[in-house]
Design an enzyme around this catalytic site. Structure first.
Site, short mmCIF file in Angstrom:
data_model
loop_
_atom_site.label_atom_id
_atom_site.label_comp_id
_atom_site.label_asym_id
_atom_site.label_seq_id
_atom_site.Cartn_x
_atom_site.Cartn_y
_atom_site.Cartn_z
CB SER A 1 22.79 84.24 27.96
OG SER A 1 22.98 84.08 26.59
CG HIS A 2 20.04 80.90 26.11
ND1 HIS A 2 21.29 80.89 26.66
CD2 HIS A 2 19.49 79.70 26.38
CE1 HIS A 2 21.49 79.72 27.24
NE2 HIS A 2 20.42 78.97 27.08
CE LYS B 1 27.25 82.58 22.91
NZ LYS B 1 27.65 82.13 24.25
CG ASP C 1 26.39 85.94 23.95
OD1 ASP C 1 25.18 85.68 23.76
OD2 ASP C 1 27.05 85.49 24.92
NE ARG C 2 23.20 81.31 23.23
CZ ARG C 2 22.82 80.10 23.60
NH1 ARG C 2 21.90 79.46 22.89
NH2 ARG C 2 23.31 79.53 24.67
CG ASP D 1 24.13 87.56 26.49
OD1 ASP D 1 23.49 86.84 25.71
OD2 ASP D 1 25.23 87.22 26.98
CG ASP E 1 21.84 85.63 23.10
OD1 ASP E 1 22.41 86.62 22.61
OD2 ASP E 1 22.34 84.93 24.01
#
Ligand code: VG1
Ligand code: CO
Length: 543
Positions: A113-114, A376, A281-282, A279, A277
Site C-alpha cells: 500500500s502506502h 476502500k 485505495d486511498r 495500491d 496511494d
C-alpha cells in the site's frame, strides 16, 4: 510440467497486520518465505479444485516474481482459472471489483500500500474473500497458525507465463486469463457517477491535477479522467506505475504529496487536486490552497450522496473506524440513519456492507469507500467529488465551509511517531492502560474527561469481537484523544495519536488546525508521556 512437493520449515513472523503481511522486500526474497505464506493461505482455504482466483498487485518491486510463484502454486492446488491483471497490475479496489464481477472464490493482492517500494522498500500480500474484501481476522489467524507448523508446499515447475498481453494461457490444468486491469473497474464507476455532468464540467474549462504518485492508480485515472471524462492530457501526473514509485512515499497526504500541494497553492492553480496511494485505495482531496480532511470528506460525501446516480436511493448507514472523526456521525443523525464505529482496518466494514447495514465507509487515513466493492477506493472518492463539483458548480473550499456551517467543524489531526523502539511503544501503551480507570472526571487542560477506555468491538452481524483496538479518552465537550500502534509498519513501532475537537461556532471555523487543537495536543503528551517513552519531542509526520 510437473507438480512438486518442496520441504520447508516454519519462518517466524508471518502474522498479517491491519492489512495483510507487510515486510521488507529482502524478507520476502528469502527462500520459501512467500511460498510458505501462500501455502498457508491455501491450507486455510481447503479445497481449491475448480475455483477462480484473482491475482494482481500495485506494480512495486518483486510484484512480477511473486506473481509467477503464486501462479505455479495455484496450478499445483487445482485452481481452474486465475485472472491476472496485465503486467501484474491490479489496484486493490480493482481486485475487489473483479472478484465480485467474475464470481471468483477470492483474490490475492500484492501490495504494501502506502509503504515505500523498491529493493530496499516494503512488499506485502493480502488474501481477499469471495465478497471481495480483506479476509477477516479468523481467516488471517488461521493462515498464521499454518505458517507456524508448515513442513512442505506444492508448486508446479512450469516456466514463467507471459503476463504482458491480454489473453489466455495454460499451466497444468489451470487456465490463466490476463485481463485489462482497468476495464471492469471503469465500467463500474460509470454506473455509479454522472459521467455526462463531469464531462461537461471539463468541457467548460474546469482544471484538475490527479497525482498518481508513480503508483498503481495512474492507468486507472488516465483511462477514466483523461479518457472517458475528457480531461486534457496532463491532468494525471506521475501516472506511470514504477517499481520504486520514483523513490517517493506513495502516501497521499499533504506531507508526502508535497508536489501536488505546492501546485495547488500557485496563483494559477487548477480548480481541483487529488492523489492516491501505492495500491490505489486511498485518496486525498485538495482545493485551491485548501486540503480536505479525510474525515470531513466522508461526512461531506454522505451529506451530498444524492448527487451521484449510484446513491440516489439513499444511504442505509455510515460506518467509520474508531479514530476517524465524528463528523460523519452528525450527518448520519441528520439523515436518520445509523453510524457504526469499527476498529481500524477495512476488513471490519465487510460484514456491515454485506448485511446492507452501511452504504458509505471511511477511515481518517485517507480511506473512503462504499458498498460498490469491499475495499476502500481512491479513484471512486475522487469521482464522487468531481460529481459533487459538477452538480453544485461550487469550489471545494466553499462546499466544505458550508458543511461546517451546517454541522459544525470537527478539527482533526493525526500525529505519527514512526519507527520508535517497539518495547518503548509497548510500555507507553501499557502505562496508558493502567491509567484508564482513574481518568474519568479529571480535567485535562480545560477538557473534562467523560470516559477513557481501550476500544473493544463486537461485530453486530457475526458476533466476532476484537479487543485492544486503541486507547481513547473522550471529553465531556466531545473532543477526543486516541492512541494506537500501527499494524502496517515494518520498522520498530509507529505510535499514532489522533486528536479531535468539535467547534460549533462558524466564526471559529477558519483557525489553523494545530492551533485549534493545541490544548488537546498538550493533554495527549501529559497523559501518555510520549517524549519520555519514545525520546521524541515532536511527531515524525503530522497530517
Ligand atoms: C493504516 C491506517 C488504516 C488503514 C491501513 C491500511 O493502518 O491507519 O486506517 O486501514 O493503514 O491502509 P495502521 O495499522 O498502520 O494504522 V492501506 O491503504 O496501507 O492498505
Ligand atoms: Co492503500
Amino acid at each position: 510440467m510437473a507438480i512438486q512437493t518442496i520441504t520447508t520449515h516454519p519462518i517466524p513472523g508471518q502474522r498479517p497486520g491491519t492489512s495483510g503481511l507487510r515486510k521488507k522486500v529482502g524478507t520476502f526474497q528469502q527462500p520459501h518465505y512467500l511460498e510458505n505464506f501462500i501455502q498457508s493461505v491455501f491450507y486455510t482455504l481447503g479445497d481449491c479444485e475448480g475455483k477462480t482466483l484473482v491475482l494482481g498487485g500495485d506494480g512495486r518491486y518483486h510484484n512480477r516474481a511473486a506473481i509467477q510463484t503464486i501462479l505455479r502454486m495455484a496450478a499445483a492446488h487445482g485452481y481452474a482459472r486465475v485472472l491476472v491483471g496485465r503486467g501484474g497490475i491490479l489496484s486493490t479496489p480493482a481486485v475487489s471489483c473483479v472478484i465480485r464481477k467474475h464470481q471468483a472464490s477470492g483474490g490475492i493482492v500484492l501490495s504494501a500500500s502506502h509503504n515505500p517500494g523498491g529493493p530496499d522498500g516494503d512488499f506485502g500480500i493480502k488474501y481477499n474473500i469471495a465478497a471481495g474484501g480483506p479476509a477477516p481476522e479468523s481467516v488471517t489467524e488461521a493462515i498464521f497458525h499454518h505458517s507456524e507448523t508448515i513442513t512442505q508446499y506444492r508448486i508446479s515447475d512450469a516456466a514463467d507465463i507471459d503476463i504482458d498481453r491480454v489473453g489466455s494461457g495454460q499451466m497444468e490444468q489451470m487456465r490463466i486469463e490476463v485481463i485489462d486491469p482497468v476495464a471492469d473497474y471503469a465500467e463500474l464507476m460509470q454506473r455509479l457517477f454522472d459521467f455526462g455532468a463531469i464531462r461537461k464540467l471539463f468541457a467548460g474549462g474546469f482544471t484538475m491535477r490527479f497525482d498518481g504518485m508513480s503508483a498503481v492508480s495512474g492507468p486507472y485515472a488516465k483511462a477514466i479522467i483523461e479518457g472517458m471524462l475528457g480531461a486534457p492530457a496532463g491532468t494525471v501526473i506521475n501516472g506511470e506505475p514504477l517499481e520504486d514509485f520514483g523513490g517517493h512515499h506513495p502516501d497521499p497526504n499533504p506531507v508526502n504529496a508535497a508536489q501536488l500541494i505546492a501546485l495547488m497553492a500557485e496563483d494559477d492553480a487548477p480548480d481541483f487536486g487529488a492523489a492516491s496511494d501505492g495500491d490505489g485505495d486511498r485518496n486525498m482531496i485538495v482545493g485551491r490552497r485548501f486540503d480536505v480532511t479525510p474525515s470531513d470528506s466522508l461526512a461531506i460525501l454522505a451529506a451530498n450522496s444524492g448527487v451521484a446516480p449510484g446513491y440516489r436511493a439513499g444511504l442505509k448507514g455510515i460506518a467509520r473506524s474508531m479514530p476517524t472523526s465524528r463528523a460523519a456521525d452528525r450527518v448520519a443523525e441528520a439523515l436518520g440513519i445509523p453510524c457504526y464505529e469499527t476498529p481500524t482496518g477495512w476488513k471490519y466494514f465487510g460484514t456491515l456492507l454485506d448485511a446492507g447495514l452501511a452504504t458509505l465507509c471511511g477511515e481518517e487515513s485517507y480511506g473512503t469507500g462504499s458498498d460498490h466493492i469491499r475495499e476502500k477506493d481512491g479513484l471512486w472518492a475522487v469521482l464522487f467529488w468531481l460529481n459533487l463539483l459538477a452538480a453544485t458548480g461550487k469550489p471545494v473550499e466553499e462546499i466544505v465551509a458550508a458543511h461546517w456551517a451546517r454541522f459544525g467543524r470537527n478539527y482533526y489531526s493525526r500525529h505519527d511517531y514512526e519507527a520508535v523502539d517497539a518495547e518503548a511503544a509497548r510500555l507507553l501503551m501499557a502505562d496508558l492502560r493502567i491509567k484508564l480507570p482513574v481518568l474519568a472526571g479529571t480535567v485535562l487542560n480545560t477538557h473534562e474527561v467523560d470516559f477513557a477506555d481501550d476500544f473493544a468491538y463486537t461485530d453486530p452481524v457475526d458476533g466476532s469481537s476484537a479487543q485492544q483496538q486503541g486507547v481513547r479518552i473522550v471529553m465531556k465537550d466531545g473532543s477526543r484523544i486516541v492512541y494506537r500502534l500501527s499494524g502496517t509498519g515494518t520498522e520498530g513501532a509507529t505510535l499514532r495519536v489522533y486528536l479531535e475537537l468539535h467547534e460549533a461556532d462558524p466564526a471559529q471555523h477558519h483557525r489553523p488546525t494545530q492551533q485549534a487543537l493545541a490544548s488537546l495536543i498538550a493533554a495527549a503528551e501529559s497523559v501518555a508521556s510520549i517524549a519520555m517513552h519514545t525520546g521524541r519531542a515532536t511527531p515524525t509526520v503530522i497530517t
